[in-house]
Design a protein around this motif. Structure first.
Motif, PDB file in Angstrom:
ATOM      1  N   HIS A 278       0.750  -1.270   0.125  1.00 48.90           N
ATOM      2  CA  HIS A 278       0.090   0.161  -0.173  1.00 48.90           C
ATOM      3  C   HIS A 278       0.795   1.197  -0.125  1.00 48.90           C
ATOM      4  N   CYS A 279       1.941   1.275   0.756  1.00 45.65           N
ATOM      5  CA  CYS A 279       2.973   2.328   0.831  1.00 45.65           C
ATOM      6  C   CYS A 279       3.475   2.422  -0.631  1.00 45.65           C
ATOM      7  N   LEU A 280       3.882   1.190  -1.227  1.00 44.71           N
ATOM      8  CA  LEU A 280       4.497   1.441  -2.520  1.00 44.71           C
ATOM      9  C   LEU A 280       3.358   2.051  -3.674  1.00 44.71           C
ATOM     10  N   LEU A 281       2.285   1.606  -3.598  1.00 41.71           N
ATOM     11  CA  LEU A 281       1.204   2.086  -4.539  1.00 41.71           C
ATOM     12  C   LEU A 281       0.844   3.580  -4.117  1.00 41.71           C
ATOM     13  N   GLY A 282       1.011   4.142  -2.809  1.00 42.02           N
ATOM     14  CA  GLY A 282       0.379   5.310  -2.501  1.00 42.02           C
ATOM     15  C   GLY A 282      -0.824   5.208  -2.314  1.00 42.02           C
ATOM     16  N   LEU A 283      -1.454   3.987  -1.589  1.00 45.30           N
ATOM     17  CA  LEU A 283      -2.790   3.909  -1.183  1.00 45.30           C
ATOM     18  C   LEU A 283      -3.131   4.534   0.078  1.00 45.30           C
ATOM     19  N   ASP A 284      -3.782   5.753   0.408  1.00 47.49           N
ATOM     20  CA  ASP A 284      -3.659   5.996   1.720  1.00 47.49           C
ATOM     21  C   ASP A 284      -4.796   5.669   2.423  1.00 47.49           C
ATOM     22  N   GLN A 285      -5.057   5.976   3.605  1.00 47.92           N
ATOM     23  CA  GLN A 285      -6.242   5.420   4.625  1.00 47.92           C
ATOM     24  C   GLN A 285      -7.445   5.943   4.254  1.00 47.92           C
ATOM     25  N   GLU A 286      -7.405   7.223   3.659  1.00 50.49           N
ATOM     26  CA  GLU A 286      -8.880   7.875   3.183  1.00 50.49           C
ATOM     27  C   GLU A 286      -9.400   7.403   2.053  1.00 50.49           C
ATOM     28  N   THR A 287      -8.469   7.178   0.985  1.00 53.48           N
ATOM     29  CA  THR A 287      -8.999   6.654  -0.401  1.00 53.48           C
ATOM     30  C   THR A 287      -9.142   5.074  -0.055  1.00 53.48           C
ATOM     31  N   ASN A 288      -8.541   4.472   0.640  1.00 55.83           N
ATOM     32  CA  ASN A 288      -8.799   3.099   0.784  1.00 55.83           C
ATOM     33  C   ASN A 288     -10.210   2.690   1.430  1.00 55.83           C
ATOM     34  N   ARG A 289     -10.394   3.487   2.549  1.00 61.66           N
ATOM     35  CA  ARG A 289     -11.592   3.376   3.126  1.00 61.66           C
ATOM     36  C   ARG A 289     -12.996   3.794   2.217  1.00 61.66           C
ATOM     37  N   ALA A 290     -12.654   4.724   1.430  1.00 60.94           N
ATOM     38  CA  ALA A 290     -13.558   5.277   0.263  1.00 60.94           C
ATOM     39  C   ALA A 290     -13.959   3.975  -0.714  1.00 60.94           C
ATOM     40  N   LEU A 291     -12.727   3.736  -1.075  1.00 62.37           N
ATOM     41  CA  LEU A 291     -12.969   2.258  -2.061  1.00 62.37           C
ATOM     42  C   LEU A 291     -13.639   1.359  -1.315  1.00 62.37           C
ATOM     43  N   GLN A 292     -13.433   0.952  -0.518  1.00 58.92           N
ATOM     44  CA  GLN A 292     -14.069  -0.347   0.307  1.00 58.92           C
ATOM     45  C   GLN A 292     -15.608   0.090   0.347  1.00 58.92           C
ATOM     46  N   ARG A 293     -15.743   1.294   0.674  1.00 54.74           N
ATOM     47  CA  ARG A 293     -17.193   1.681   0.781  1.00 54.74           C
ATOM     48  C   ARG A 293     -17.998   1.629  -0.687  1.00 54.74           C
ATOM     49  N   SER A 294     -17.414   1.977  -1.783  1.00 54.65           N
ATOM     50  CA  SER A 294     -17.837   1.758  -2.877  1.00 54.65           C
ATOM     51  C   SER A 294     -17.804   0.458  -3.619  1.00 54.65           C
TER      52      SER A 294
END
Length: 400
Positions: free
Chosen positions: A310-326
């Motif tokens: 996730h660090c390598l891809l730049g996937l941050d907490q906020e984006t991760n949570r939003a995509l899990q919701r969608s």
């Protein structure tokens, strides 16, 4: 009688004889007219780059008996079992044509529907036991396993096996979303997931180890001829990630440059583990040594590796949570044969999310975030190759 279409969730990292058996059994046990595979992108669920690019793994799948291959987007394929399985089932249901989900298990007769129901409903005794276990410092997976074992003796043992655990996650998502999908477990062939025994039927773990060591004879024995031909061609053209040396050098630079403050904002980072990432990056000499140094009862190996990716891809907490919701808002078509193309035409009227072949077909909004991460993942994967960035990672679907 309703026409059956079997759905499979796969990584093919790499494709081997057990996968060919799974595809054939999926068609047999469902009497399916077609088989649809949801395939992981450039990074896989256990938190590592795939050893082969999606195009090569798609070709193996089509040659092995799949009719249509679609992509599990990268924010969902490199994640814990619940997110991984949930998004994959969402995609299979969204096709509007898949009727059955066929998956391998170590214990085909295990009460996975009962276990899935408990995990979905979370009765009070289960929640109380889970909270107690977490307070002792156990990981969430182990805490959950012990909590459910107290309600249903033996269930913890079922969940301790990787394919069983994924099977439960598939069924749980089917129940949760009330999808009209039939779960079809089949008995997994050969040695266990982590078994390193080499032979005609090998685990993917053993196969990756043989690949890393350059043991071509082991690969040849355990892979169908068409798959061995594909991986041999990839090795010859330096398009195979057979070791993790470049990955480790890249990760180490990233952790040291970003520092703990910025790492703390990345997906799934918690409890100060980011400080340990920076500390161990200073002293670690290999990727395995780094992961081993951070692995504990609280933080299993898979979780550490996924956090790093996730660090390598730049996937941050906020984006991760939003995509899990969608959830997955679209899926890329990776490849199809004639039967698969017929399915795609039918899906044009029945699918509930877009199944796209071109970037111009992707909806606006959060779907564009998923596409951006896909581009990042593809370009990073190409950069990790022995000879970096050899070709465009976003080729059009493979049509045969």
């Amino acid at each position: 009688m309703t026409r059956r279409v079997a759905g499979i969730v796969a990584e093919y990292n790499p494709f081997h004889s057990g996968h060919a058996y799974h595809l054939a059994e999926a068609r047999r046990v469902t009497d399916a007219a077609a088989v649809v595979v949801v395939l992981s992108s450039h990074f896989v669920q256990r938190g590592e780059p795939a050893c082969l690019d999606p195009q090569t793994r798609t070709a193996m799948a089509l040659e092995g008996g799949a009719d249509l291959v679609v992509e599990l987007p990268v924010p969902f394929c490199c994640h814990n079992a619940g997110v991984f399985a949930g998004a994959a089932i969402d995609i299979l249901a969204a096709t509007g044509v898949v009727t059955d989900v066929v998956f391998g298990m170590e214990d085909r007769e295990a009460p996975i529907e009962t276990i899935a129901s408990i995990l979905l409903d979370e009765p009070a005794p289960f929640k109380e036991a889970l909270a107690r276990n977490l307070r002792t410092g156990l990981s969430f997976v182990e805490s959950r396993s012990r909590a459910i074992d107290a309600l249903l003796p033996g269930a913890g043992g079922v969940l301790s096996r990787p394919n069983n655990s994924l099977a439960v996650a598939y069924v749980r998502q089917i129940f949760k979303a009330r999808y009209p999908l039939e779960a079809r477990p089949i008995c997994r062939l050969g040695p266990g997931y982590h078994d390193r025994t080499r032979g005609r039927i090998m685990s993917a773990t053993a196969l990756r180890e043989a690949l890393k060591e350059g043991d071509r004879s082991a690969l040849n024995e355990a892979m169908p001829e068409y798959a061995f031909g594909r991986i041999s061609a990839s090795l010859a053209s330096d398009r195979c990630l057979a070791d993790d040396e470049t990955l480790w050098r890249t990760m180490r630079i990233l952790f040291l440059r970003e520092g703990s403050t910025r790492l703390a904002s990345m997906a799934e980072m918690s409890e100060g583990i980011e400080r340990a990432f920076v500390r161990e990056a200073r002293s670690g000499r290999t990727w395995r040594q780094f992961v081993d140094s951070l692995t504990s009862k609280r933080y299993p190996r898979g979780r550490i590796q996924r956090q790093a990716i996730h660090c390598l891809l730049g996937l941050d907490q906020e984006t991760n949570r939003a995509l899990q919701r969608s959830g997955p808002l679209f899926s890329r078509v990776l490849g199809a044969n004639g039967t698969g193309r017929d399915l795609l035409r039918e899906m044009g009227d029945r699918a509930t999310i877009p199944f796209v072949s071109r970037g111009s077909e992707i909806p606006e909004g959060a779907a564009q975030t998923i596409e951006r991460l896909r581009h990042v993942a593809g370009e990073i994967w190409e950069g990790l190759l022995p000879v970096a960035a050899q070709r465009d990672p976003f080729e059009p679907p493979l049509m045969i």
